[in-house]
Design an enzyme around this catalytic site. Sequence first.
Site: not given
Length: 341
Positions: A123, A205, A208
């Site tokens: 992230k 993966k 969203k």
Amino acid sequence: MANEPIPAAPERKKRILSCIQPSGIPTLGNYLGALKNWKKLADEFDGAFAVADLHAITVRQDPATFRKQINQVLALLLAIGLDPEQSIVFIQSHVPAHAQLAWVLNCYTQFGEMSRMTQFKDKSAAHADNVNVGLFAYPVLMAADILLYQADLVPVGADQKQHLEIARDIANRFNTVYSPTFTVPEPYIGKQGARVMSLQNPAKKMSKSDPNPKSYVSVFDEPAVIAKKIKSAVTDCEGAVYYGDGKDGINNLMGIYSCCTGLSYDQIAHDFAGKGYGEFKAAVADAVVEELRPVKERFDRIINDKSYLEDVAARGAARASRIANRTLQKAMKKIGFVLPK
Ligand code: ATP
Ligand code: LTN
């Protein structure tokens, strides 16, 4: 007269807790990897399920969209079939004990162990302009979520395994420094659906918050959109449906199809022998549409009932607070804090 045998005390049901961030519209990955299991486990265990809104602000959120998504995710928890009378369904920020215990646990967590978290590394690379302290301390807040409820089991997708290990380490450390205070939680990772991959890059993966909407199926996508996204999923050029090395795209679609239909990989390979990817993708799309249809129908009914959602959130927060505050006080007392009367 012979004494009546004393009946055994009823065993306390094990507690499970899990959360989902309102950081976007949940995907098929969230559904198959986590939400679908929650409903099953809620019938068997004492369940607490939360919308992890505090976690979601580690990435910048637009206020109006954020507010909408928090309500949507709360409604989704009910739409998957969680019964707010049976399970505790709540919004994380409505229970201040989460932020309070997170601060306390920050002081029992080492900088070095947080630096090794792969989600933090991913992230911070994805949001290089906003590598904030909250993003770094994210797993500690997650540990607080879990430990406050003395959860025995935490149903999550495979990507959260490392965070669960840290929660266990923090609990063990605290219990050793003082005395047993927190239940040491176990992860519950389903055999199927634990890692649904991106439709555009099956090495990553499904997420969203992926900027490319073609990479995921959202649980609210219309059937035509689902079909289109699955049709354009990246595959190999062999053209044969079976589970194998170098076939990440097909393996992923087989995983999704298997989760939705209950068919084994062998059965799927058998059923599609001699058929092309076009036919297989159409079958996967149909199965996904059927899987999500009842969820979407219930969601559409619930999302417009604002007062019901508010009532559920208020009651959930009150029930959650009672358990969470008890644990918080217990931990603070052991550290030596002077508790308010
Ligand atoms: P974001 O993309 O914003 O980081 P996320 O979808 O990865 O969010 P959460 O909303 O917090 O993260 O995830 C809720 C649950 O869904 C977690 O248990 C997580 O492990 C699971 N999950 C998320 N993505 C997948 C996936 N692709 N496959 C299986 N499970 C998943
Ligand atoms: N970090 C989790 C969401 C989450 C969670 C939790 C999951 C926040 N708090 C407590 C289980 C238990 C994620 O899936 N990204």
